[in-house]
Design a protein around this motif. Structure first.
Motif, PDB file in Angstrom:
ATOM      1  N   VAL A   1       0.866  -1.171   0.000  1.00  0.00           N
ATOM      2  CA  VAL A   1       0.000   0.000   0.000  1.00  0.00           C
ATOM      3  C   VAL A   1       0.904   1.222   0.000  1.00  0.00           C
ATOM      4  CG1 VAL A   1      -1.713   1.364   1.250  1.00  0.00           C
ATOM      5  CG2 VAL A   1      -1.923  -1.127   1.160  1.00  0.00           C
ATOM      6  N   ILE A   2       0.706   2.098  -1.011  1.00  0.00           N
ATOM      7  CA  ILE A   2       1.491   3.317  -1.153  1.00  0.00           C
ATOM      8  C   ILE A   2       0.620   4.508  -0.768  1.00  0.00           C
ATOM      9  CG2 ILE A   2       2.874   4.739  -2.714  1.00  0.00           C
ATOM     10  CD1 ILE A   2       4.003   1.973  -2.365  1.00  0.00           C
ATOM     11  N   GLY A   3       1.176   5.411   0.049  1.00  0.00           N
ATOM     12  CA  GLY A   3       0.427   6.583   0.488  1.00  0.00           C
ATOM     13  C   GLY A   3       0.961   7.871  -0.089  1.00  0.00           C
ATOM     14  N   ARG A   4       0.607   8.999   0.538  1.00  0.00           N
ATOM     15  CA  ARG A   4       1.060  10.304   0.072  1.00  0.00           C
ATOM     16  C   ARG A   4       2.580  10.391   0.053  1.00  0.00           C
ATOM     17  NH1 ARG A   4      -2.250  11.658   4.072  1.00  0.00           N
ATOM     18  NH2 ARG A   4      -0.549  12.590   5.248  1.00  0.00           N
ATOM     19  N   GLY A   5       3.094  11.057  -0.975  1.00  0.00           N
ATOM     20  CA  GLY A   5       4.538  11.221  -1.061  1.00  0.00           C
ATOM     21  C   GLY A   5       5.275   9.949  -1.386  1.00  0.00           C
ATOM     22  N   LEU A   6       4.556   8.919  -1.817  1.00  0.00           N
ATOM     23  CA  LEU A   6       5.097   7.599  -2.178  1.00  0.00           C
ATOM     24  C   LEU A   6       5.658   6.844  -0.974  1.00  0.00           C
ATOM     25  CD1 LEU A   6       6.802   8.281  -5.646  1.00  0.00           C
ATOM     26  CD2 LEU A   6       4.386   7.987  -5.067  1.00  0.00           C
ATOM     27  N   ASP A   7       5.162   7.161   0.224  1.00  0.00           N
ATOM     28  CA  ASP A   7       5.513   6.351   1.391  1.00  0.00           C
ATOM     29  C   ASP A   7       4.896   4.963   1.264  1.00  0.00           C
ATOM     30  OD1 ASP A   7       7.115   8.106   2.787  1.00  0.00           O
ATOM     31  OD2 ASP A   7       5.493   8.893   4.041  1.00  0.00           O
ATOM     32  N   ILE A   8       5.651   3.954   1.648  1.00  0.00           N
ATOM     33  CA  ILE A   8       5.164   2.569   1.642  1.00  0.00           C
ATOM     34  C   ILE A   8       4.604   2.297   3.032  1.00  0.00           C
ATOM     35  CG2 ILE A   8       5.758   0.152   1.261  1.00  0.00           C
ATOM     36  CD1 ILE A   8       8.212   1.214  -0.351  1.00  0.00           C
ATOM     37  N   LEU A   9       3.290   2.114   3.115  1.00  0.00           N
ATOM     38  CA  LEU A   9       2.600   2.078   4.400  1.00  0.00           C
ATOM     39  C   LEU A   9       2.350   0.676   4.926  1.00  0.00           C
ATOM     40  CD1 LEU A   9      -0.115   4.807   3.679  1.00  0.00           C
ATOM     41  CD2 LEU A   9       2.199   5.118   4.591  1.00  0.00           C
ATOM     42  N   ALA A  10       2.173  -0.280   4.038  1.00  0.00           N
ATOM     43  CA  ALA A  10       1.851  -1.656   4.462  1.00  0.00           C
ATOM     44  C   ALA A  10       2.249  -2.603   3.347  1.00  0.00           C
ATOM     45  CB  ALA A  10       0.356  -1.784   4.785  1.00  0.00           C
TER      46      ALA A  10
END
Length: 287
Positions: free
Chosen positions: A129-138
């Motif tokens: 799961v990719i979030g804002r700013g291309l952070d990898i969250l899960a």
């Protein structure tokens, strides 16, 4: 702040410089043009607005720009769908970048139900799961090791852009590194247009501008595109080359997040190698 360079002025200048006047039926000639691309007056003429007004827009001095004017400029500059969306996003007034970076970042959390989906695919489908700013969250176990070892990284380093441009292993993992880098920058710029005041995006962009000449080179082209599906090659250090198809699914209740899956055709060598990676990652999954 470096992040302040993300503005309508830089974008419009880059887009008109990228156009060939001859393609638009305009006169060229090396002696008549000091710079590449279209002149401001030509963009204004094609958009049906005054040169003065277009100049104020390009210089970031137009406080309120109507949708019809933005659409006319987009047509004049032959913008793609993603570029039109980006233009609309950056055309709205916003706080200075310094204020943006001073605000604490909003937390990004993944709903337990989405983690259950990731875990359900764990045996055969690498997923993230990719979030804002291309952070990898899960991620699931395969997703954690399809390329970088996510679980070995500090939380603030689990970011696609930071990994691709700053991790020493990135070029070996991605044989088509330049294409991957352009894809990442296009996605990050599109995200910055949706969230121009987001402190995490500000932080990521500033770090990359400061420490990666390659990022700075690609970022300055002002290219905007979201790559939500496609194919890629990954040279995995343990199981060899993987030719995978990736798909990104925006989460309807969490639109800042995307579920990304990696698959391969049934019976292919890559599918076999993904199963091999699953066995190395967690033998229980393949028992």
């Amino acid at each position: 702040m470096l992040y302040a360079e993300i503005e309508i002025s830089s974008f419009l200048k880059a887009r008109r410089a990228a156009l060939d006047p001859a393609d638009l039926g305009l006169p060229g000639g090396v002696n008549r043009r000091r710079v590449r691309g279209l002149r401001r007056e030509e963009v204004a003429q094609l958009a049906g607005i005054s040169v003065d007004y277009y100049t104020r827009i390009e210089q970031g001095r137009a406080p309120a720009i109507s949708d019809s004017v933005l659409d006319a400029i987009a047509r004049a500059l032959r913008l793609s769908g993603g570029e039109v969306t980006y233009l609309r996003n950056i055309a709205v007034p916003r706080r200075p970048a310094a204020d943006c970076c001073a605000v604490p970042a909003r937390g990004q959390t993944v709903r337990p139900e989405i983690q259950q989906v990731l875990d359900a695919m764990a045996a055969t489908v690498p997923a993230l799961v990719i979030g804002r700013g291309l952070d990898i969250l899960a991620w699931n176990p395969l997703g954690a090791r399809i390329a970088f070892d996510l679980e070995a990284l500090a939380p603030d380093r689990r970011n696609t852009a930071l990994l691709v441009f700053l991790d020493p292993a990135a070029r070996a993992l991605h044989p088509d590194w330049e294409a991957k880098a352009v894809e990442v920058v296009g996605n990050l710029r599109a995200d910055s247009g949706r969230h121009p005041d987001d402190p995490r995006i500000c932080e990521v962009v500033n770090e990359l501008l400061a420490h990666s000449p390659d990022f700075r080179r690609i970022w300055e082209t002002q290219s905007v595109h979201e790559c939500l599906r496609g194919t890629k090659r990954i040279l995995h250090p343990h199981v060899g080359e993987l030719d995978v198809t990736f798909e990104s699914f925006r989460l309807s209740t969490d639109p800042d997040q995307a579920l990304v899956t990696y698959t391969a055709p049934r019976g292919s060598e890559t599918e076999r190698r993904i199963r091999e990676l699953a066995a190395l990652t967690d033998p229980v999954l393949t028992a």
